[in-house]
Motif scaffolding. Structure first.
Motif, PDB file in Angstrom:
ATOM      1  N   ASP A 103       1.025  -0.969  -0.003  1.00 51.61           N
ATOM      2  CA  ASP A 103      -0.152  -0.047  -0.084  1.00 51.61           C
ATOM      3  C   ASP A 103       0.843   1.176  -0.039  1.00 51.61           C
ATOM      4  OD1 ASP A 103      -2.516   1.296   0.282  1.00 51.61           O
ATOM      5  OD2 ASP A 103      -2.159   2.022   2.297  1.00 51.61           O
ATOM      6  N   HIS A 104       2.105   1.247   0.860  1.00 51.71           N
ATOM      7  CA  HIS A 104       2.950   2.354   0.903  1.00 51.71           C
ATOM      8  C   HIS A 104       3.370   2.636  -0.385  1.00 51.71           C
ATOM      9  CE1 HIS A 104       5.626   4.857   3.632  1.00 51.71           C
ATOM     10  NE2 HIS A 104       6.081   4.933   2.290  1.00 51.71           N
ATOM     11  N   CYS A 138       2.490   1.735  -3.364  1.00 50.27           N
ATOM     12  CA  CYS A 138       1.348   2.273  -4.284  1.00 50.27           C
ATOM     13  C   CYS A 138       1.300   3.651  -4.081  1.00 50.27           C
ATOM     14  CB  CYS A 138       0.241   1.188  -4.306  1.00 50.27           C
ATOM     15  SG  CYS A 138       0.539  -0.446  -4.827  1.00 50.27           S
ATOM     16  N   CYS A 139       0.917   3.832  -2.964  1.00 53.78           N
ATOM     17  CA  CYS A 139       0.441   5.374  -2.654  1.00 53.78           C
ATOM     18  C   CYS A 139       1.524   6.365  -3.169  1.00 53.78           C
ATOM     19  CB  CYS A 139       0.606   5.741  -0.979  1.00 53.78           C
ATOM     20  SG  CYS A 139      -1.105   5.043  -0.442  1.00 53.78           S
ATOM     21  N   ALA A 140       2.918   6.088  -2.979  1.00 56.69           N
ATOM     22  CA  ALA A 140       4.130   6.647  -3.681  1.00 56.69           C
ATOM     23  C   ALA A 140       3.931   6.722  -4.902  1.00 56.69           C
ATOM     24  CB  ALA A 140       5.481   6.135  -2.956  1.00 56.69           C
ATOM     25  N   ILE A 141       3.734   5.725  -5.584  1.00 55.14           N
ATOM     26  CA  ILE A 141       3.866   5.801  -7.180  1.00 55.14           C
ATOM     27  C   ILE A 141       2.524   6.626  -7.453  1.00 55.14           C
ATOM     28  CG2 ILE A 141       3.258   4.193  -8.892  1.00 55.14           C
ATOM     29  CD1 ILE A 141       4.838   1.903  -7.578  1.00 55.14           C
ATOM     30  N   GLU A 142       1.520   6.549  -6.861  1.00 56.77           N
ATOM     31  CA  GLU A 142       0.159   7.197  -7.542  1.00 56.77           C
ATOM     32  C   GLU A 142       0.546   8.684  -7.188  1.00 56.77           C
ATOM     33  OE1 GLU A 142      -3.264   4.072  -6.165  1.00 56.77           O
ATOM     34  OE2 GLU A 142      -2.591   5.565  -4.820  1.00 56.77           O
ATOM     35  N   ARG A 167      -7.070   8.124  13.389  1.00 52.05           N
ATOM     36  CA  ARG A 167      -6.469   6.908  12.849  1.00 52.05           C
ATOM     37  C   ARG A 167      -5.782   7.615  11.424  1.00 52.05           C
ATOM     38  NH1 ARG A 167     -10.493   2.892   9.458  1.00 52.05           N
ATOM     39  NH2 ARG A 167     -10.658   4.262   7.681  1.00 52.05           N
ATOM     40  N   MET A 168      -4.859   6.730  11.037  1.00 54.22           N
ATOM     41  CA  MET A 168      -3.777   7.273   9.940  1.00 54.22           C
ATOM     42  C   MET A 168      -3.232   5.817   9.513  1.00 54.22           C
ATOM     43  SD  MET A 168      -1.916  10.547  11.035  1.00 54.22           S
ATOM     44  CE  MET A 168      -1.598  11.342   9.661  1.00 54.22           C
ATOM     45  N   TYR A 169      -2.808   5.871   8.268  1.00 56.45           N
ATOM     46  CA  TYR A 169      -1.907   4.596   7.541  1.00 56.45           C
ATOM     47  C   TYR A 169      -0.441   5.205   7.433  1.00 56.45           C
ATOM     48  CZ  TYR A 169      -3.554   6.867   3.168  1.00 56.45           C
ATOM     49  OH  TYR A 169      -3.524   7.859   2.055  1.00 56.45           O
ATOM     50  N   GLY A 170       0.379   4.389   7.192  1.00 56.46           N
ATOM     51  CA  GLY A 170       1.717   4.528   7.133  1.00 56.46           C
ATOM     52  C   GLY A 170       2.060   5.946   6.099  1.00 56.46           C
ATOM     53  N   TYR A 171       1.847   5.678   4.632  1.00 61.79           N
ATOM     54  CA  TYR A 171       2.201   6.574   3.855  1.00 61.79           C
ATOM     55  C   TYR A 171       1.474   7.935   4.072  1.00 61.79           C
ATOM     56  CZ  TYR A 171       2.910   8.760  -0.616  1.00 61.79           C
ATOM     57  OH  TYR A 171       3.134   9.655  -1.702  1.00 61.79           O
ATOM     58  N   GLN A 172       0.303   8.078   4.663  1.00 60.99           N
ATOM     59  CA  GLN A 172      -0.236   9.374   5.114  1.00 60.99           C
ATOM     60  C   GLN A 172       0.805  10.232   6.220  1.00 60.99           C
ATOM     61  OE1 GLN A 172      -3.951   8.578   7.257  1.00 60.99           O
ATOM     62  NE2 GLN A 172      -4.896  10.619   6.627  1.00 60.99           N
ATOM     63  N   GLU A 225      10.450   5.449   6.085  1.00 57.49           N
ATOM     64  CA  GLU A 225       9.812   4.129   6.317  1.00 57.49           C
ATOM     65  C   GLU A 225      10.737   3.286   7.255  1.00 57.49           C
ATOM     66  OE1 GLU A 225      10.820   5.558   3.524  1.00 57.49           O
ATOM     67  OE2 GLU A 225       8.895   6.413   2.710  1.00 57.49           O
ATOM     68  N   GLY A 226      12.060   3.093   7.030  1.00 56.73           N
ATOM     69  CA  GLY A 226      12.687   2.475   7.650  1.00 56.73           C
ATOM     70  C   GLY A 226      12.752   2.653   9.239  1.00 56.73           C
ATOM     71  N   SER A 227      12.300   3.791   9.554  1.00 52.69           N
ATOM     72  CA  SER A 227      12.307   4.090  11.085  1.00 52.69           C
ATOM     73  C   SER A 227      10.673   4.251  11.494  1.00 52.69           C
ATOM     74  CB  SER A 227      12.996   5.406  11.656  1.00 52.69           C
ATOM     75  OG  SER A 227      12.617   6.060  10.693  1.00 52.69           O
ATOM     76  N   LEU A 228       9.917   4.456  10.583  1.00 49.63           N
ATOM     77  CA  LEU A 228       8.482   4.395  10.819  1.00 49.63           C
ATOM     78  C   LEU A 228       7.656   3.123  11.332  1.00 49.63           C
ATOM     79  CD1 LEU A 228       5.570   5.989  11.164  1.00 49.63           C
ATOM     80  CD2 LEU A 228       5.557   5.845   8.727  1.00 49.63           C
ATOM     81  N   TYR A 229       8.026   2.198  10.305  1.00 46.66           N
ATOM     82  CA  TYR A 229       7.324   0.799  10.602  1.00 46.66           C
ATOM     83  C   TYR A 229       7.547   0.355  11.701  1.00 46.66           C
ATOM     84  CZ  TYR A 229       4.635   1.883   6.284  1.00 46.66           C
ATOM     85  OH  TYR A 229       3.587   2.510   5.290  1.00 46.66           O
ATOM     86  N   PRO A 230       9.172   0.306  11.963  1.00 47.34           N
ATOM     87  CA  PRO A 230       9.733  -0.626  13.385  1.00 47.34           C
ATOM     88  C   PRO A 230       8.663   0.021  14.623  1.00 47.34           C
ATOM     89  CG  PRO A 230      11.438  -0.326  11.889  1.00 47.34           C
ATOM     90  CD  PRO A 230      10.229   0.386  11.052  1.00 47.34           C
ATOM     91  N   LEU A 231       8.705   1.692  14.444  1.00 47.68           N
ATOM     92  CA  LEU A 231       8.143   2.091  15.607  1.00 47.68           C
ATOM     93  C   LEU A 231       6.506   1.936  15.670  1.00 47.68           C
ATOM     94  CD1 LEU A 231       8.292   4.165  17.836  1.00 47.68           C
ATOM     95  CD2 LEU A 231       7.620   5.977  16.163  1.00 47.68           C
ATOM     96  N   LEU A 232       5.833   1.898  14.630  1.00 51.21           N
ATOM     97  CA  LEU A 232       4.517   1.815  14.696  1.00 51.21           C
ATOM     98  C   LEU A 232       4.179   0.413  15.026  1.00 51.21           C
ATOM     99  CD1 LEU A 232       3.403   3.125  11.097  1.00 51.21           C
ATOM    100  CD2 LEU A 232       2.704   4.028  13.429  1.00 51.21           C
ATOM    101  N   HIS A 233       4.949  -0.681  14.549  1.00 60.26           N
ATOM    102  CA  HIS A 233       4.862  -2.064  15.034  1.00 60.26           C
ATOM    103  C   HIS A 233       4.953  -2.416  16.712  1.00 60.26           C
ATOM    104  CE1 HIS A 233       4.357  -4.366  11.074  1.00 60.26           C
ATOM    105  NE2 HIS A 233       4.295  -3.004  10.742  1.00 60.26           N
TER     106      HIS A 233
END
Lengths: 257, 110
Positions: free
Chosen positions: A31-32, A34-38, B24-29, B46-54
């Motif tokens: 998803d991440h 794909c969002c970046a590509i979009e 609520r939010m998703y990673g890319y956002q 992303e390399g630091s965001l996702y480990p933190l979220l998990h």
């Protein structure tokens, strides 16, 4: 607002599949990406250009490192805290106990220290990857770590690393992220590369045919640094590989367990 | 662009606050929002965001909800009561920290 079509998403999915991530993380990163590509397409890029740029920013090794980091922060780190807490508790009990220690008590006393060492060893992941991609270090050993008869001087000397047999020209890779601190001819050791990693680890690669990195380069795990050769005092093509921690040579195979 | 050290020390505070405010939010956002709010100076990788979220999920600060959006599953992070409390505490602490730094470094408003 661009929305990727199913076949377009499949391109990204195929790339992620190479990294072998668990489903949850893979789906999330899909998803991440794909969002970046979009977003790139919204800015005026074509799908092909946006795809290639995004995937270039996300090589397989980055994806795998991300997976390792997730695992480390969610599993290994909390486990280490528990081990340290247990070690501290045992040490406290051993220290505070008013009983005179009988002979067998030595065992109890040393236990916390052993645990503490384990904790230190694992705080930073030491380099455990094989310096030759896809080659198991244990199966391709021509000379192990420790005392051995030197192939040139025919007397017993301490072997500070391991020798891996491989044909000349086989690519050699960095076994962890780090910075090149030496790359060039190192006399008897032939063409050599040394990489400084986190937490005082240094890896050393000797008798190379050539080196493709330079002093000061920042490397990622898996990046090619040169090729296997037989330069310096060497009797045939092989890779001499060393792992040092705070300048003390360690057995690279022992780190695997 | 700010140094890695500064970002490392504030990442948790920033992420908790963001999700606290949005619900609520998703990673890319999150990466997008942080980049917009900071004019690209605060790089949330992303390399630091996702480990933190998990990790925050594991610690009970966040929970996740998966929904299908644009034909693919999207994982949303939702703040819990414990997460809200932590977000407030961290934000307050940072406010005090800023005032202290202002004095320590003798910073004048420009």
């Amino acid at each position: 607002m661009t929305i990727l079509t199913k076949p377009q998403v499949a391109h990204v999915e195929a790339h992620l599949a190479h990294a072998g991530l668990p489903d949850g993380l893979s789906g999330e990163l899909l998803d991440h990406l794909c969002c970046a590509i979009e977003q790139e397409i919204d800015k005026g890029s074509t799908f092909d250009a946006a795809l290639s740029e995004t995937l270039q920013n996300w090589p397989i090794r980055h994806l795998q490192k991300l997976h390792r980091d997730v695992r480390f922060t969610t599993k290994t780190k909390p486990m280490l805290y528990r081990i340290s807490a247990a070690a501290a508790l045992l040490a406290g009990i051993a220290f505070l106990s008013p009983l005179p220690w009988p002979a067998e008590a030595d065992h109890v006393k040393t236990l916390p220290i052993e645990l503490a060492t384990t904790v230190n060893d694992f705080l930073f992941e030491p380099p455990t990857a094989s310096p030759i991609a896809g080659v198991d270090m244990k199966n391709n050993l021509s000379s192990g770590f420790g005392m051995r008869t030197h192939p040139y001087f025919k007397r017993k000397v301490f072997h500070k690393g391991i020798d891996l047999k491989a044909p000349t020209g086989t690519p050699v890779m960095a076994t962890a992220d780090g910075q090149v601190i030496f790359a060039g001819d190192d006399g008897d050791y032939g063409i050599s590369v040394r990489i400084l990693h986190e937490d005082g680890y240094v890896t050393v690669y000797h008798h190379l045919h050539d080196h493709t990195v330079q002093k000061g380069d920042q490397l990622l795990l898996g990046q090619t640094i040169g090729a296997v050769g037989s330069t310096g005092l060497s009797t045939g093509p092989h890779l001499h590989y060393e792992v040092r921690k705070d300048d003390v040579p360690m057995d690279p195979l022992a780190l695997l367990d | 662009m700010y140094s890695k050290e500064l970002i490392k020390g504030t990442l948790r505070t920033v992420v908790l606050r963001l999700i606290d405010r949005e619900g609520r939010m998703y990673g890319y956002q999150m990466t997008k929002r942080v980049s917009d709010l900071s004019d690209g100076n605060y790089k949330l990788t992303e390399g630091s965001l996702y480990p933190l979220l998990h990790k925050l999920v594991k610690d009970g600060m966040l929970t996740t909800e998966t929904e299908t959006v644009n034909g693919r599953p999207r994982r949303y992070y939702v703040i819990t009561a414990a997460g809200r409390a932590a977000a407030t505490d961290r934000r307050d602490e940072f406010r005090r920290f800023l005032l202290t730094m202002q004095r320590l470094l003798d910073l004048q408003p420009e």
